[in-house]
Design a protein around this motif. Structure first.
Motif, PDB file in Angstrom:
ATOM      1  N   GLU A 137      -5.922   6.875  -4.659  1.00 15.27           N
ATOM      2  CA  GLU A 137      -6.285   6.568  -3.267  1.00 15.27           C
ATOM      3  C   GLU A 137      -7.485   5.631  -3.168  1.00 15.27           C
ATOM      4  OE1 GLU A 137      -5.010   7.468  -0.151  1.00 15.27           O
ATOM      5  OE2 GLU A 137      -3.265   8.287  -1.185  1.00 15.27           O
ATOM      6  N   SER A 138      -8.434   5.778  -4.092  1.00 12.03           N
ATOM      7  CA  SER A 138      -9.648   4.959  -4.047  1.00 12.03           C
ATOM      8  C   SER A 138      -9.381   3.487  -4.343  1.00 12.03           C
ATOM      9  CB  SER A 138     -10.687   5.503  -5.033  1.00 12.03           C
ATOM     10  OG  SER A 138     -10.221   5.368  -6.369  1.00 12.03           O
ATOM     11  N   VAL A 139      -8.206   3.167  -4.847  1.00  9.03           N
ATOM     12  CA  VAL A 139      -7.862   1.798  -5.235  1.00  9.03           C
ATOM     13  C   VAL A 139      -6.915   1.137  -4.222  1.00  9.03           C
ATOM     14  CG1 VAL A 139      -6.903   0.388  -7.118  1.00  9.03           C
ATOM     15  CG2 VAL A 139      -8.129   2.471  -7.650  1.00  9.03           C
ATOM     16  N   LEU A 140      -6.376   1.913  -3.292  1.00  8.53           N
ATOM     17  CA  LEU A 140      -5.372   1.371  -2.376  1.00  8.53           C
ATOM     18  C   LEU A 140      -5.887   0.211  -1.530  1.00  8.53           C
ATOM     19  CD1 LEU A 140      -3.447   4.564  -1.218  1.00  8.53           C
ATOM     20  CD2 LEU A 140      -2.726   2.812  -2.866  1.00  8.53           C
ATOM     21  N   ASP A 141      -7.154   0.248  -1.124  1.00  2.86           N
ATOM     22  CA  ASP A 141      -7.707  -0.885  -0.365  1.00  2.86           C
ATOM     23  C   ASP A 141      -7.722  -2.155  -1.206  1.00  2.86           C
ATOM     24  OD1 ASP A 141      -8.058   0.347   2.078  1.00  2.86           O
ATOM     25  OD2 ASP A 141     -10.129   0.941   1.664  1.00  2.86           O
ATOM     26  N   GLU A 142      -8.029  -2.015  -2.502  1.00  4.06           N
ATOM     27  CA  GLU A 142      -8.020  -3.177  -3.393  1.00  4.06           C
ATOM     28  C   GLU A 142      -6.611  -3.741  -3.527  1.00  4.06           C
ATOM     29  OE1 GLU A 142      -9.844  -1.972  -7.052  1.00  4.06           O
ATOM     30  OE2 GLU A 142     -11.724  -1.442  -6.042  1.00  4.06           O
ATOM     31  N   VAL A 143      -5.617  -2.852  -3.639  1.00  2.00           N
ATOM     32  CA  VAL A 143      -4.221  -3.291  -3.716  1.00  2.00           C
ATOM     33  C   VAL A 143      -3.860  -4.056  -2.450  1.00  2.00           C
ATOM     34  CG1 VAL A 143      -1.820  -2.502  -3.775  1.00  2.00           C
ATOM     35  CG2 VAL A 143      -3.517  -1.400  -5.245  1.00  2.00           C
ATOM     36  N   ARG A 144      -4.186  -3.481  -1.315  1.00  2.00           N
ATOM     37  CA  ARG A 144      -3.870  -4.100  -0.020  1.00  2.00           C
ATOM     38  C   ARG A 144      -4.525  -5.474   0.105  1.00  2.00           C
ATOM     39  NH1 ARG A 144      -5.845  -0.253   2.847  1.00  2.00           N
ATOM     40  NH2 ARG A 144      -4.005   1.039   2.789  1.00  2.00           N
ATOM     41  N   LEU A 145      -5.804  -5.552  -0.230  1.00  2.00           N
ATOM     42  CA  LEU A 145      -6.523  -6.828  -0.119  1.00  2.00           C
ATOM     43  C   LEU A 145      -5.991  -7.873  -1.102  1.00  2.00           C
ATOM     44  CD1 LEU A 145     -10.157  -5.491   0.300  1.00  2.00           C
ATOM     45  CD2 LEU A 145      -8.812  -6.714   2.011  1.00  2.00           C
ATOM     46  N   ALA A 146      -5.732  -7.463  -2.340  1.00  2.00           N
ATOM     47  CA  ALA A 146      -5.232  -8.401  -3.354  1.00  2.00           C
ATOM     48  C   ALA A 146      -3.864  -8.948  -2.966  1.00  2.00           C
ATOM     49  CB  ALA A 146      -5.174  -7.721  -4.720  1.00  2.00           C
ATOM     50  N   VAL A 147      -2.983  -8.081  -2.469  1.00  2.00           N
ATOM     51  CA  VAL A 147      -1.664  -8.540  -2.047  1.00  2.00           C
ATOM     52  C   VAL A 147      -1.799  -9.483  -0.855  1.00  2.00           C
ATOM     53  CG1 VAL A 147       0.519  -7.787  -1.006  1.00  2.00           C
ATOM     54  CG2 VAL A 147      -0.401  -6.597  -2.994  1.00  2.00           C
ATOM     55  N   GLY A 148      -2.682  -9.149   0.071  1.00  2.00           N
ATOM     56  CA  GLY A 148      -2.904 -10.030   1.218  1.00  2.00           C
ATOM     57  C   GLY A 148      -3.377 -11.405   0.794  1.00  2.00           C
ATOM     58  N   GLU A 149      -4.312 -11.457  -0.132  1.00  2.00           N
ATOM     59  CA  GLU A 149      -4.811 -12.749  -0.626  1.00  2.00           C
ATOM     60  C   GLU A 149      -3.717 -13.532  -1.352  1.00  2.00           C
ATOM     61  OE1 GLU A 149      -7.595 -14.529  -0.322  1.00  2.00           O
ATOM     62  OE2 GLU A 149      -8.496 -13.019   0.973  1.00  2.00           O
ATOM     63  N   ALA A 150      -2.969 -12.841  -2.217  1.00  2.00           N
ATOM     64  CA  ALA A 150      -1.918 -13.527  -2.979  1.00  2.00           C
ATOM     65  C   ALA A 150      -0.822 -14.052  -2.050  1.00  2.00           C
ATOM     66  CB  ALA A 150      -1.325 -12.585  -4.024  1.00  2.00           C
ATOM     67  N   ARG A 186       1.687   2.011 -15.175  1.00  2.00           N
ATOM     68  CA  ARG A 186       1.076   0.954 -14.374  1.00  2.00           C
ATOM     69  C   ARG A 186       1.919   0.692 -13.138  1.00  2.00           C
ATOM     70  NH1 ARG A 186      -3.663  -0.505 -16.198  1.00  2.00           N
ATOM     71  NH2 ARG A 186      -3.702  -2.384 -14.970  1.00  2.00           N
ATOM     72  N   PHE A 187       1.259   0.187 -12.121  1.00  2.00           N
ATOM     73  CA  PHE A 187       1.940  -0.275 -10.917  1.00  2.00           C
ATOM     74  C   PHE A 187       1.779  -1.784 -10.893  1.00  2.00           C
ATOM     75  CE2 PHE A 187       1.762  -1.227  -6.281  1.00  2.00           C
ATOM     76  CZ  PHE A 187       3.099  -0.950  -6.016  1.00  2.00           C
ATOM     77  N   LEU A 188       2.887  -2.495 -10.926  1.00  2.00           N
ATOM     78  CA  LEU A 188       2.888  -3.949 -11.062  1.00  2.00           C
ATOM     79  C   LEU A 188       3.329  -4.609  -9.756  1.00  2.00           C
ATOM     80  CD1 LEU A 188       2.888  -6.550 -12.927  1.00  2.00           C
ATOM     81  CD2 LEU A 188       5.299  -6.027 -13.347  1.00  2.00           C
ATOM     82  N   ILE A 189       2.586  -5.636  -9.350  1.00  2.00           N
ATOM     83  CA  ILE A 189       2.960  -6.429  -8.183  1.00  2.00           C
ATOM     84  C   ILE A 189       3.026  -7.887  -8.608  1.00  2.00           C
ATOM     85  CG2 ILE A 189       2.322  -7.201  -5.866  1.00  2.00           C
ATOM     86  CD1 ILE A 189       0.876  -4.566  -5.467  1.00  2.00           C
ATOM     87  N   GLU A 190       4.131  -8.541  -8.240  1.00  2.00           N
ATOM     88  CA  GLU A 190       4.297  -9.965  -8.494  1.00  2.00           C
ATOM     89  C   GLU A 190       4.512 -10.670  -7.164  1.00  2.00           C
ATOM     90  OE1 GLU A 190       6.407  -9.903 -12.869  1.00  2.00           O
ATOM     91  OE2 GLU A 190       7.688  -9.988 -11.097  1.00  2.00           O
ATOM     92  N   VAL A 191       3.735 -11.709  -6.926  1.00  2.00           N
ATOM     93  CA  VAL A 191       3.893 -12.544  -5.738  1.00  2.00           C
ATOM     94  C   VAL A 191       4.296 -13.919  -6.238  1.00  2.00           C
ATOM     95  CG1 VAL A 191       2.776 -13.534  -3.700  1.00  2.00           C
ATOM     96  CG2 VAL A 191       2.170 -11.212  -4.450  1.00  2.00           C
ATOM     97  N   GLU A 192       5.482 -14.348  -5.823  1.00  2.00           N
ATOM     98  CA  GLU A 192       6.045 -15.591  -6.329  1.00  2.00           C
ATOM     99  C   GLU A 192       6.236 -16.590  -5.194  1.00  2.00           C
ATOM    100  OE1 GLU A 192       9.755 -16.859  -9.223  1.00  2.00           O
ATOM    101  OE2 GLU A 192       9.741 -14.893  -8.279  1.00  2.00           O
ATOM    102  N   ALA A 205       0.827  -1.206   0.000  1.00  2.00           N
ATOM    103  CA  ALA A 205       0.000   0.000   0.000  1.00  2.00           C
ATOM    104  C   ALA A 205       0.861   1.256   0.000  1.00  2.00           C
ATOM    105  CB  ALA A 205      -0.945  -0.008   1.196  1.00  2.00           C
ATOM    106  N   ALA A 206       1.928   1.258   0.782  1.00  2.00           N
ATOM    107  CA  ALA A 206       2.810   2.426   0.842  1.00  2.00           C
ATOM    108  C   ALA A 206       3.504   2.676  -0.496  1.00  2.00           C
ATOM    109  CB  ALA A 206       3.839   2.248   1.955  1.00  2.00           C
TER     110      ALA A 206
END
Length: 137
Positions: free
Chosen positions: A33-46, A73-79, A23-24
């Protein structure tokens, strides 16, 4: 293009840290800002999914999270290191199947989602647009 990389032992207590860091970094990258909760939740799930795969397979390796600030784009990869276990087979979406349920939750939060698995591990790749204001900086 700047990347922040986080590696942690496959323990549930580290998932919260990954969510907070994601999130940070997303906020700094210019994700709305309106999407940060989705980012936080998606990363938590992954990350929870990766931790679960590691624990069920008896793997001791680390979960890797890469957070990349691209141009638009802001890209997150969970491996993970679970290999073929990381992608459920056809018809695997069963209420009791935590992996498939986690992927269903993530897909509801992320428009740009890719899940893959190779011999050495699985990868959940998610991205969000960067706000127009952030591009002007």
């Amino acid at each position: 293009m700047a990347t922040v990389e986080l590696r942690f032992s496959a323990l549930p207590e580290h998932v919260r840290t990954a969510r907070l860091v994601a999130a940070a970094v997303a906020r700094r990258a210019g994700v709305d800002e309106s999407v940060l909760d989705e980012v936080r939740l998606a990363v938590g799930e992954a990350c929870s999914r990766a931790v679960g795969l590691h624990q069920r397979a008896g793997l001791t390796g680390a979960v890797r999270v890469a957070l990349t600030d691209q141009e638009k784009r802001f890209l997150i990869e969970v491996e993970d290191e679970a290999g073929p276990l990381a992608v459920p087979g056809p018809g695997a979406l069963d209420d009791a199947d935590e992996d498939a349920l986690g992927l269903a939750v993530i897909s509801g939060l992320v428009e740009d989602l890719e899940v893959s698995a190779g011999v050495s591990g699985g990868l959940v790749r998610m991205s969000w647009p960067v706000s127009v204001d952030a591009l002007a900086r």
